[in-house]
Design an enzyme around this catalytic site. Structure first.
Site, PDB file in Angstrom:
ATOM      1  N   SER A   1       0.390  -4.268   1.541  1.00 59.11           N
ATOM      2  CA  SER A   1       1.798  -3.964   1.757  1.00 59.11           C
ATOM      3  C   SER A   1       2.239  -4.625   3.057  1.00 59.11           C
ATOM      4  O   SER A   1       1.408  -4.936   3.921  1.00 59.11           O
ATOM      5  CB  SER A   1       1.971  -2.450   1.898  1.00 59.11           C
ATOM      6  OG  SER A   1       3.251  -2.119   2.368  1.00 59.11           O
ATOM      7  N   TYR A  14       0.626   5.903   6.253  1.00 59.37           N
ATOM      8  CA  TYR A  14       0.586   4.783   5.299  1.00 59.37           C
ATOM      9  C   TYR A  14       0.262   3.479   6.014  1.00 59.37           C
ATOM     10  O   TYR A  14      -0.586   2.705   5.556  1.00 59.37           O
ATOM     11  CB  TYR A  14       1.928   4.702   4.567  1.00 59.37           C
ATOM     12  CG  TYR A  14       1.959   3.668   3.465  1.00 59.37           C
ATOM     13  CD1 TYR A  14       1.087   3.748   2.381  1.00 59.37           C
ATOM     14  CD2 TYR A  14       2.873   2.615   3.500  1.00 59.37           C
ATOM     15  CE1 TYR A  14       1.117   2.798   1.363  1.00 59.37           C
ATOM     16  CE2 TYR A  14       2.916   1.662   2.486  1.00 59.37           C
ATOM     17  CZ  TYR A  14       2.038   1.768   1.420  1.00 59.37           C
ATOM     18  OH  TYR A  14       2.070   0.821   0.421  1.00 59.37           O
TER      19      TYR A  14
HETATM   20  C1  8X3 Z   1       5.545  -0.421   0.347  1.00 59.83           C
HETATM   21  C2  8X3 Z   1       6.436  -1.102   1.298  1.00 59.83           C
HETATM   22  O1  8X3 Z   1       7.970  -0.908   3.324  1.00 59.83           O
HETATM   23  O2  8X3 Z   1       7.643   1.110   2.033  1.00 59.83           O
HETATM   24  O3  8X3 Z   1       4.221  -0.801   0.441  1.00 59.83           O
HETATM   25  O4  8X3 Z   1       5.874   0.288   3.450  1.00 59.83           O
HETATM   26  S1  8X3 Z   1       6.993  -0.092   2.570  1.00 59.83           S
END
Ligand code: 8X3
Length: 248
Positions: free
Chosen positions: A135, A148
């Site tokens: 990502s 994340y």
């Molecule tokens: C997803 C993109 O910008 O929400 O992997 O992290 S973001």
């Protein structure tokens, strides 16, 4: 005739929706026998009824489930590590440890477990290729992204290490880093809150899953001496994780 006898096998995790499903469809169209793996078996069955190949129930958090996948795939040309995701958008001051644990498990440990289990099959193909869906969050930080971005940065480190460790062996390693792609990603992140999820993509044209599948198909169809290290792909209306141009 069992098409796996004559076609190279591509395993796609998280194939029940979004980028995984689009990749399964695209790789089938490119001539691969696709092993579509995910938790939601009913969706996989519907998918393989359309595109051929095999459905395998997989939870990347469960070592036994990963071992069963590996047992079903003795030879594998392409592994697309797509299973992953985000939970929440809380600042670190309010971090939910369960969300963080889930994100580490699916994005980092899941990638490790599936890759490790399928390495013998990738080697057995004589020309293996590991594609991992990372990502923009694997290379940038953003407010509230904590768990994340940390997991996706770790996934990047895992892939860089893997490329070093596999040097000299017939296996390529490609990292694909999308920005905004309209899939179930935000719905999962926001725990089913459809309004909040759709606001992420409001006022701009996001990528669709097939755009990312297109990048993957390109990477895996290069001549075998060519390793595409990393593909960063974002909508035209997105410059960074946080800088986007939205219609007024
Ligand atoms: C997803 C993109 O910008 O929400 O992997 O992290 S973001």
């Amino acid at each position: 005739m069992d098409d796996s006898v004559r076609k190279p096998v591509a395993v796609v995790t998280g194939a029940s929706s979004g980028i995984g499903e689009a990749t399964a469809r695209r790789l089938a169209a490119e001539g691969f026998s696709v092993v579509a793996a995910a938790r939601r078996r009913d969706r996989l069955d519907a998918l393989v009824a359309e595109i051929g190949g095999t459905a395998v129930t997989l939870d990347v958090r469960e070592p036994e489930s990963v071992a069963a996948l590996a047992a079903a795939v003795p030879v594998c040309a392409v592994l697309v590590n797509n299973a992953g995701g985000a939970r929440g958008l809380a600042p670190i001051a309010e971090a939910d440890a369960e969300h963080w644990r889930w994100m580490y498990e699916v994005n980092v440990l899941g990638t490790m477990l599936v890759t490790k289990a399928l390495l013998p099959a990738l080697l057995a193909s004589g020309n293996g290729h590991i594609v991992s869906i990372n990502s923009v969050a694997g290379h940038e930080a953003y407010d509230g992204g904590g768990g994340y971005t940390a997991a996706k940065h770790a996934q990047n480190a895992l892939l860089l290490t893997l490329r070093l460790e596999l040097l000299g062996q017939p296996i390529r390693v490609t990292e694909v880093c999308p920005g905004l792609v309209e899939t179930e990603f935000s719905l999962v992140r926001f725990d089913g809150d459809e309004e909040r999820a759709s606001s992420v993509y409001e006022g701009l044209q996001p990528l669709v899953a097939a755009d990312v599948a297109d990048c993957i198909a390109w990477a895996v169809t290069r001549p075998e001496h060519v390793n595409i290290d990393r593909i960063d792909v974002k909508p035209r209306a997105q410059a960074t994780a946080t800088r986007v141009a939205r219609d007024a």
